[in-house]
Design a protein around this motif. Structure first.
Motif, PDB file in Angstrom:
ATOM      1  N   LEU A 163      30.982 -49.181 -29.861  1.00  7.99           N
ATOM      2  CA  LEU A 163      30.936 -51.014 -29.559  1.00  7.99           C
ATOM      3  C   LEU A 163      32.472 -51.538 -29.182  1.00  7.99           C
ATOM      4  O   LEU A 163      31.711 -52.692 -28.612  1.00  7.99           O
ATOM      5  N   ARG A 164      33.432 -51.514 -29.318  1.00  7.87           N
ATOM      6  CA  ARG A 164      34.647 -52.136 -28.491  1.00  7.87           C
ATOM      7  C   ARG A 164      33.907 -52.272 -27.031  1.00  7.87           C
ATOM      8  O   ARG A 164      34.414 -53.723 -26.018  1.00  7.87           O
ATOM      9  N   GLU A 165      33.693 -50.955 -26.186  1.00  4.71           N
ATOM     10  CA  GLU A 165      33.399 -51.046 -24.897  1.00  4.71           C
ATOM     11  C   GLU A 165      32.224 -51.802 -24.904  1.00  4.71           C
ATOM     12  O   GLU A 165      31.962 -52.408 -23.687  1.00  4.71           O
ATOM     13  N   GLN A 166      31.094 -52.191 -25.536  1.00  6.19           N
ATOM     14  CA  GLN A 166      29.389 -52.660 -25.248  1.00  6.19           C
ATOM     15  C   GLN A 166      30.219 -54.213 -25.380  1.00  6.19           C
ATOM     16  O   GLN A 166      29.471 -54.867 -24.968  1.00  6.19           O
ATOM     17  N   ILE A 167      31.076 -54.855 -26.365  1.00  8.36           N
ATOM     18  CA  ILE A 167      31.983 -56.208 -26.252  1.00  8.36           C
ATOM     19  C   ILE A 167      32.037 -55.914 -25.490  1.00  8.36           C
ATOM     20  O   ILE A 167      32.017 -57.569 -24.424  1.00  8.36           O
ATOM     21  N   ARG A 168      32.788 -55.655 -24.191  1.00 14.03           N
ATOM     22  CA  ARG A 168      33.855 -55.803 -23.557  1.00 14.03           C
ATOM     23  C   ARG A 168      32.973 -56.421 -22.215  1.00 14.03           C
ATOM     24  O   ARG A 168      32.940 -57.021 -21.756  1.00 14.03           O
ATOM     25  N   GLU A 169      31.828 -54.827 -22.433  1.00 14.58           N
ATOM     26  CA  GLU A 169      31.336 -55.114 -21.052  1.00 14.58           C
ATOM     27  C   GLU A 169      30.231 -56.392 -21.448  1.00 14.58           C
ATOM     28  O   GLU A 169      29.828 -57.108 -19.993  1.00 14.58           O
ATOM     29  N   ALA A 170      29.411 -56.831 -22.790  1.00 16.40           N
ATOM     30  CA  ALA A 170      29.055 -58.472 -22.007  1.00 16.40           C
ATOM     31  C   ALA A 170      30.154 -59.301 -22.240  1.00 16.40           C
ATOM     32  O   ALA A 170      29.625 -60.054 -21.549  1.00 16.40           O
ATOM     33  N   LYS A 171      31.026 -59.240 -22.907  1.00 15.35           N
ATOM     34  CA  LYS A 171      32.013 -60.451 -22.174  1.00 15.35           C
ATOM     35  C   LYS A 171      32.585 -60.219 -20.648  1.00 15.35           C
ATOM     36  O   LYS A 171      32.270 -61.696 -20.489  1.00 15.35           O
ATOM     37  N   SER A 172      32.566 -59.329 -20.028  1.00 15.20           N
ATOM     38  CA  SER A 172      32.480 -59.173 -18.582  1.00 15.20           C
ATOM     39  C   SER A 172      31.439 -59.833 -18.133  1.00 15.20           C
ATOM     40  O   SER A 172      31.711 -60.092 -16.440  1.00 15.20           O
ATOM     41  N   ARG A 173      30.354 -59.872 -18.636  1.00 15.21           N
ATOM     42  CA  ARG A 173      28.650 -60.339 -18.077  1.00 15.21           C
ATOM     43  C   ARG A 173      28.306 -61.886 -18.240  1.00 15.21           C
ATOM     44  O   ARG A 173      27.794 -62.740 -17.556  1.00 15.21           O
TER      45      ARG A 173
END
Ligand code: TUI
Length: 318
Positions: free
Chosen positions: A54-64
């Motif tokens: 989940l943390r990875e996906q949250i960071r992915e979203a924040k980067s986009r």
């Protein structure tokens, strides 16, 4: 230009009153970011995954995207306690919950400044969520894909809207501007759509899954799992038909049924396994016939709804 205006646009800092449903194994950081960039509220599904995914996906979203997005927490997940903590640590702006009662997490999320929007399938839970400080509720009818309650969207939404003072978002069976306009007439302030976003260009679900949803007709879904107490709507295929047959046979044990379903969501969404996969989607699949960028879906749905709402006075004489 006139635009749809709704209290949830201010509450969530979004342009369109449209949320993307949290679809297990499907709604990741990339899809959520595309929906948020398009002016809706994108949502990452925490599903049965652990804290680090989940943390990875949250960071992915924040980067986009720098726009707000949400995380959906499936309360039956064995990792629910862990992911409930991650959304606080990562300062996720919005949390939606599903498949249970999130009361025990509410004060923690509220004091972290998170907007909390539980999915409810009954008036009773909607009332309880308001009392616990929910910012809004999503009233989800049984036309939805995935885990569902008893009531359909048409009766559920106005009853929930009458029962609470917080904004109500309608879900279940909504896939275009007509559904959005109708939901507003029922007393909702916006909608959540899953199936329509499942076929978004930015959605990374297996192409076989998209194809099956695009080809589905009005009566191609089936509900299974009632005997285990978690009814689930998905496409009719070898898996769901076999499950439906086994489900009520006296010789089928609860354990056997549980075991039969394990891994089937992954098999559908990641592997595109037509026979053994569980292709969850809503009854509106019959209306969903084109893959489009998320931003285009949002714009089209909202323009359609605006035109319908402007023309609604045609039904009133004098
Ligand atoms: O949660 C969903 N949809 C889902 S979750 C999911 S993953 C799954 N895996 C295995 C078994 C079941 C699900 C796939 N799709 N939608 C939100 C939703 N929540 N629909 C219905 C409810 C609901 C139902 C009863 C929420 C609360 C509730 O009662 C809670 C209580 O304890 O009173």
């Amino acid at each position: 230009m006139n635009m749809l205006q709704s209290p949830i646009c201010e509450l969530l800092e979004i342009r369109y009153p449209v949320l993307q449903g949290g679809m297990a194994w499907i709604a990741d950081g990339k899809l959520a970011a595309a929906v948020s960039e398009g002016g809706g509220l994108g949502i990452i599904s925490a599903m049965n995954a652990n804290a680090s995914w989940l943390r990875e996906q949250i960071r992915e979203a924040k980067s986009r995207t720098s726009k707000p997005f949400g995380v959906n927490i499936m309360l039956m997940s064995p990792f629910a306690d862990d992911v409930a903590q991650v959304v606080v640590e990562e300062q996720v702006p919005v949390v939606t919950t599903g498949a249970g009662n999130p009361s025990k997490y509410m004060s923690m999320w509220k004091s972290a400044g998170i907007r909390v929007i539980p999915v409810v399938a009954s008036v009773a839970l909607a009332r309880m969520m308001e009392k616990h400080g929910a910012d809004a509720v999503i009233a989800e009818g049984g036309e939805s894909g995935g885990h569902i309650g008893e009531a359909a969207t048409m009766p559920l939404v106005p009853q929930v809207a009458d029962a609470v003072h917080i904004p109500v978002i309608a879900a279940g069976g909504i896939g275009d501007g007509r559904g959005l306009a109708a939901a507003l007439m029922l007393g909702a302030c916006g909608v959540q759509m899953g199936t329509r976003f499942l076929v978004a260009k930015e959605c990374g679900v297996h192409p076989v899954y998209k194809e099956k949803v695009l080809k589905a007709k009005d009566i191609d879904t089936i509900v299974t799992g009632r005997r285990l107490g978690h009814a689930c709507r998905g496409l009719k295929n070898a898996f769901s038909r076999e499950y439906a047959k086994k489900e009520w046979l006296p010789e089928t044990s609860m354990e056997e049924l549980e075991a039969f379903g394990v891994g089937s969501l992954r098999k559908a969404a990641v592997e595109g396994n037509e026979k053994e996969g569980s292709f969850l989607c809503g009854q509106i699949a019959g209306l969903v016939t084109r893959e489009q960028p998320a931003a285009e879906i949002l714009q089209q749905v909202c323009e359609e709804a605006e035109a319908l709402l402007k023309g609604a006075s045609q039904w009133v004489n004098g």
